[in-house]
Each structure stands twice: as structure tokens, then as C-alpha cells.
Design a protein around this motif. Structure first.
Motif, mmCIF file in Angstrom:
data_model
loop_
_atom_site.group_PDB
_atom_site.id
_atom_site.type_symbol
_atom_site.label_atom_id
_atom_site.label_comp_id
_atom_site.label_asym_id
_atom_site.label_seq_id
_atom_site.Cartn_x
_atom_site.Cartn_y
_atom_site.Cartn_z
ATOM 1 N N UNK A 95 7.066 16.255 62.671
ATOM 2 C CA UNK A 95 6.945 17.135 61.505
ATOM 3 C C UNK A 95 6.954 16.318 60.211
ATOM 4 N N UNK A 96 7.798 15.305 60.158
ATOM 5 C CA UNK A 96 7.861 14.454 58.967
ATOM 6 C C UNK A 96 6.529 13.749 58.721
ATOM 7 N N UNK A 97 5.941 13.191 59.773
ATOM 8 C CA UNK A 97 4.666 12.483 59.628
ATOM 9 C C UNK A 97 3.535 13.445 59.250
ATOM 10 N N UNK A 98 3.565 14.661 59.804
ATOM 11 C CA UNK A 98 2.561 15.655 59.437
ATOM 12 C C UNK A 98 2.731 16.088 57.979
ATOM 13 N N UNK A 99 3.977 16.107 57.525
ATOM 14 C CA UNK A 99 4.224 16.417 56.115
ATOM 15 C C UNK A 99 3.594 15.389 55.187
ATOM 16 N N UNK A 115 -18.650 4.446 65.075
ATOM 17 C CA UNK A 115 -17.285 4.467 65.614
ATOM 18 C C UNK A 115 -16.661 3.087 65.438
ATOM 19 N N UNK A 116 -15.531 3.056 64.738
ATOM 20 C CA UNK A 116 -14.821 1.798 64.483
ATOM 21 C C UNK A 116 -13.453 1.858 65.158
ATOM 22 N N UNK A 117 -13.192 0.901 66.024
ATOM 23 C CA UNK A 117 -11.880 0.863 66.674
ATOM 24 C C UNK A 117 -10.842 0.289 65.709
ATOM 25 N N UNK A 118 -9.675 0.952 65.627
ATOM 26 C CA UNK A 118 -8.590 0.487 64.755
ATOM 27 C C UNK A 118 -7.341 0.268 65.602
ATOM 28 N N UNK A 119 -6.678 -0.861 65.401
ATOM 29 C CA UNK A 119 -5.489 -1.210 66.182
ATOM 30 C C UNK A 119 -4.229 -0.915 65.362
ATOM 31 N N UNK A 143 -3.397 -5.814 76.112
ATOM 32 C CA UNK A 143 -4.393 -5.929 75.056
ATOM 33 C C UNK A 143 -4.170 -4.989 73.889
ATOM 34 N N UNK A 144 -5.057 -5.044 72.879
ATOM 35 C CA UNK A 144 -4.917 -4.227 71.674
ATOM 36 C C UNK A 144 -4.999 -2.737 71.977
ATOM 37 N N UNK A 145 -4.250 -1.940 71.223
ATOM 38 C CA UNK A 145 -4.217 -0.484 71.404
ATOM 39 C C UNK A 145 -4.337 0.205 70.059
ATOM 40 N N UNK A 146 -4.907 1.412 70.057
ATOM 41 C CA UNK A 146 -5.037 2.128 68.798
ATOM 42 C C UNK A 146 -5.852 3.391 68.919
ATOM 43 N N UNK A 192 3.260 5.926 63.080
ATOM 44 C CA UNK A 192 3.424 5.795 61.626
ATOM 45 C C UNK A 192 2.317 4.928 61.043
ATOM 46 N N UNK A 193 1.961 3.850 61.755
ATOM 47 C CA UNK A 193 0.845 3.007 61.316
ATOM 48 C C UNK A 193 -0.452 3.810 61.254
ATOM 49 N N UNK A 194 -0.653 4.705 62.223
ATOM 50 C CA UNK A 194 -1.866 5.524 62.240
ATOM 51 C C UNK A 194 -1.898 6.477 61.046
#
Length: 418
Positions: free
Chosen positions: A73-77, A238-242, A221-224, A38-40
Motif C-alpha cells: 500500500x505504501x509503494x502504491x501510494x 521493449x526494453x529490459x530493466x534490471x 542472472x539479472x532479474x527485473x 522499491x527499485x521498480x
């Protein structure tokens, strides 16, 4: 042109290592992979990206029920309303033959074919996306070799779920070499399968974004994901986002200077306090505390993981913080010396040390010891069997490691008592 490249989302995969504890953050563990996704999606909408790529293992395997598919499906909507298409490739965990339950996807989601490589052209952006989903989970052929030639005048992006060469920690799915990817003529390779962030620059930019949410202590560690900016000349930034919501951390504590169990426990408490001061204020941490060092406290600490865990929980409670969750305490200390000082003594402790050193080659003693310990192992509850690493060795008749550990620990403890 900007896009998000994500992989290895493993929706509804459980977080392991905390749920067995009464003090575990149960709700956070249950929803962590969804919350990270959801954050993504929130980030994609806020950044108004042109599209999103998911390079395999969106799911962790066949759904337990349809709620996983309904959530996706909800998130894709939400992305469809924002005008953001999604290009989805299936990997080994969500390969075609792994998934028996399916739902029709929203019209903004495009899936790469599993029978042969397919290409999606985004002519208004000058982008061509090439990829092939897994038909079978155990896909060990080189899929990249069959990808189409780059389309002239367009930014060509290869989407591939692969172990890549040199990743021995991961199953060898769709193997290929980095040199092969660079030679293909694409500008960017959106990879999945390896859960650690990696990037290589050369004739192409090759990226593993890592997984969205760490699921156990081996994923610290951080993930994203990554946010990719492409300028008019085709150069990629390329920018890493967590986007993770709970982070796993291995906290090493050196107790070399400690003289007792109590001093070691206080050293751990100090390390926890320093970690809180240095870490991100908003991020819950799931901790494994690893206690190491050559220390006079070794004899007192041996076999005391359970008690030390309670001391660590007490230290966390005393800090008054709800961001720290203890996964496990591991003891990896060593005796202060190799026993040479005891060998020079002429007393019972020196005799005991000699006996313990010779025990490893005394087959009669080893057989008797295994018989005694096997009865204990058979009666032990499951949680104790999983907590004590030597139980498996006892069952297999391999007592060498146990004896090596017991000798300095027992002698050091008796010497301290004396």
C-alpha cells in the motif's frame, strides 16, 4: 505512451540457500524482494510512465501478517502521488482462494476480476487492458480463450498468468498456445508465471518479463521487468530493466589440469578473482561453485565438499570483498582414466578394482553395506543429511550410484598414496 510490465514479484518470499550459513547477508536476504520492488517503483516515477501492469504473483501466498500488505500500500501510494495507475492481475500464488488477509487498495490500483475477463479502458491513451485473475490457485482452464475481442482503434493489451506451451518446468496453469495469442488481434501480451525473460514478435508482441528478484540458485542472472515504449503507429519497443539487489551465479571451475586438492582450491580462488573483475561492481553475488573435469585430483577431492567450501570461504576472505556469498560447493569431477591402467597391474590395487566392480551385482554384499550405512544415516544430524545426496539412496536401498562414484575415487586416492 510508455508502461512498465512486471510479474512474479513474490513479495516477502524468502531467499533460500544462504540463510543457514553464519556468514550470510541476513538483512539483504530478508528484504531482497521488497528492495527490488522499491527499485521498480522508483524507476516508474523517474521515467514518468503512463501506467504499470503486474501480471500475477505479486504475493508469494497468504500473508504471514499484514506487514506485506502495508508495504505494498505504501509503494502504491508513492505511485498515486506521481499519477501512475497500476493494473493488477492475481496468479496462482495470490489467487483469490489463497489469500485470507486483505486490505483495501489505494484508488490508483485496479484489479482484474476473477469470475470473468474484464477490460480497463484508458481512453486518453487509446489503450484497452484485458485480463482475468485466478480465482483458484489450480486454474488449468484456457483463460485466454475467453478474453474479449480487441477494441477497434485502440492499443489492446492482454494481461495473462500462464505457463504457455512448452514450459514443462512450470505448473500447467491457464495453458494456451503462442499461436492463439498472436491470433487474438491484440498488440501486446503481458504475461506472468514463467520466471525467465522471454519475448516473441509476430502479429503481437508477447513477453514474460521474468521475476524481479532471483530467490535461489535456479534463478541465476539479472532479474527485473520491462519498460515498453509504444509510438503513434502502435509499434512496440521493449526494453529490459534490471532492478534486483542480489544476483545468483553458478561459477564453473574446470580442474582438469590440477594434480592435487591444493591445486584445485587455488584454481577456484583464481576463478573467483576473475569473476570479481568481470562482474558489476555494485551487485552482490550469491555463488554456487561447481568443480568439474577429468583430473588427477579426483581421489583427493572425493567427499571433501565441506573442506573445499572452507577453502573457498578463505579465498573470498583473502580477496577482501563483501560482494561474494557462497551458497554451495558441488564436486562433479571424474577420475583421470577408466581404470584400464590398473587392470593391467598385478597387485592389490588391481584386485581392489575388480572387487569394487563386481560389488554392484553382489546382493549379499549390497545388503550388508546398506545395513552398515543405514545406522550411520539414522544417527546423522539434519544438516549432514541435506548435504550428502547419497543419504536418500541409502535409505531407499539404491547403492548403485554410490558404488559407481566410490570405485574410481577410492582407487585413484589409494594409487596416489602409493
Amino acid at each position: 505512451m510508455r508502461f512498465i510490465h512486471a510479474a512474479d514479484i513474490h513479495l516477502d518470499s524468502p531467499l533460500t540457500g544462504l540463510s543457514a550459513y553464519a556468514d550470510a547477508p541476513v538483512e539483504m536476504l530478508r528484504t531482497a524482494t521488497r528492495d527490488a520492488f522499491t527499485n521498480l517503483v522508483n524507476l516508474a516515477i523517474e521515467e514518468r510512465v503512463d501506467f504499470m501492469v503486474i501480471a500475477g504473483d505479486l504475493y508469494d501466498g497468504d500473508w504471514k501478517d499484514y506487514n506485506t500488505g502495508l508495504y505494498f500500500a505504501k509503494e502504491m501510494g508513492r505511485l498515486r502521488k506521481a499519477g501512475i495507475p497500476v493494473y493488477l492481475l492475481y496468479g496462482n500464488h495470490d489467487a483469490e482462494n489463497e489469500m485470507t488477509r486483505k486490505l483495501l487498495l489505494p484508488e490508483n490500483v485496479f484489479v482484474f476480476d476473477s469470475r470473468k475477463p474484464s477490460t480497463f479502458r484508458l481512453d486518453h491513451l487509446g489503450v484497452a487492458l484485458h485480463g482475468r485473475s485466478f480465482k483458484d490457485a489450480a486454474t488449468v482452464e484456457n483463460l485466454a480463450a475467453g478474453y474479449p475481442e480487441p477494441i477497434a482503434g485502440m492499443i489492446n493489451i492482454g494481461v495473462l498468468h500462464t505457463a504457455l506451451e512448452g514450459n514443462a518446468a512450470h505448473a500447467n496453469y491457464a495453458p494456451c498456445s503462442l499461436a492463439q495469442l498472436h491470433a487474438k488481434g491484440y498488440q501486446y501480451w503481458a504475461l506472468g508465471h514463467v520466471h525467465e525473460y522471454c519475448i516473441w514478435r509476430g502479429d503481437a508482441v508477447v513477453v514474460f518479463p521474468g521475476n524481479l528478484q532471483g530467490r535461489h540458485i535456479r534463478e541465476t542472472g539479472p532479474r527485473g521487468a520491462v519498460l515498453v515504449h509504444c509510438n503513434a503507429a502502435g509499434a512496440m519497443e521493449v526494453e529490459r530493466v534490471h532492478v534486483d539487489v542480489l544476483r545468483w551465479h553458478r561459477l564453473g571451475v574446470d580442474v582438469s589440469g590440477c594434480q592435487s586438492f591444493a591445486e584445485a582450491a587455488r584454481a577456484i580462488g583464481n576463478a573467483l578473482e576473475s569473476l570479481l573483475e568481470a562482474g558489476p561492481a555494485h551487485m552482490p553475488l550469491a555463488l554456487r561453485v561447481v568443480v568439474s573435469g577429468q583430473t588427477a585430483a579426483h581421489g583427493e577431492l572425493f567427499g571433501m565438499e565441506a573442506q573445499l567450501r572452507l577453502e573457498v570461504l578463505a579465498a573470498i576472505a583473502a580477496l577482501g570483498n563483501d560482494r561474494l556469498w557462497l551458497e554451495k560447493v558441488r564436486l562433479e569431477t571424474q577420475a583421470l582414466d577408466d581404470g584400464q591402467a590398473l587392470r593391467e597391474r598385478a597387485d592389490a590395487l588391481a584386485d581392489l578394482q575388480d572387487l569394487l566392480e563386481s560389488a554392484g551385482t553382489d546382493q549379499e554384499f549390497l545388503d550388508g553395506l546398506r545395513g552398515e550405512l543405514s545406522g550411520l544415516v539414522d544417527k546423522a544430524p539434519p544438516e549432514l543429511k541435506s548435504a550428502i545426496p547419497y543419504f536418500a539412496d541409502i535409505k531407499n536401498g539404491d547403492l548403485a550410484a554410490l558404488l559407481r562414484e566410490i570405485r574410481p575415487s577410492l582407487v585413484a586416492h589409494l594409487a596416489k598414496v602409493e
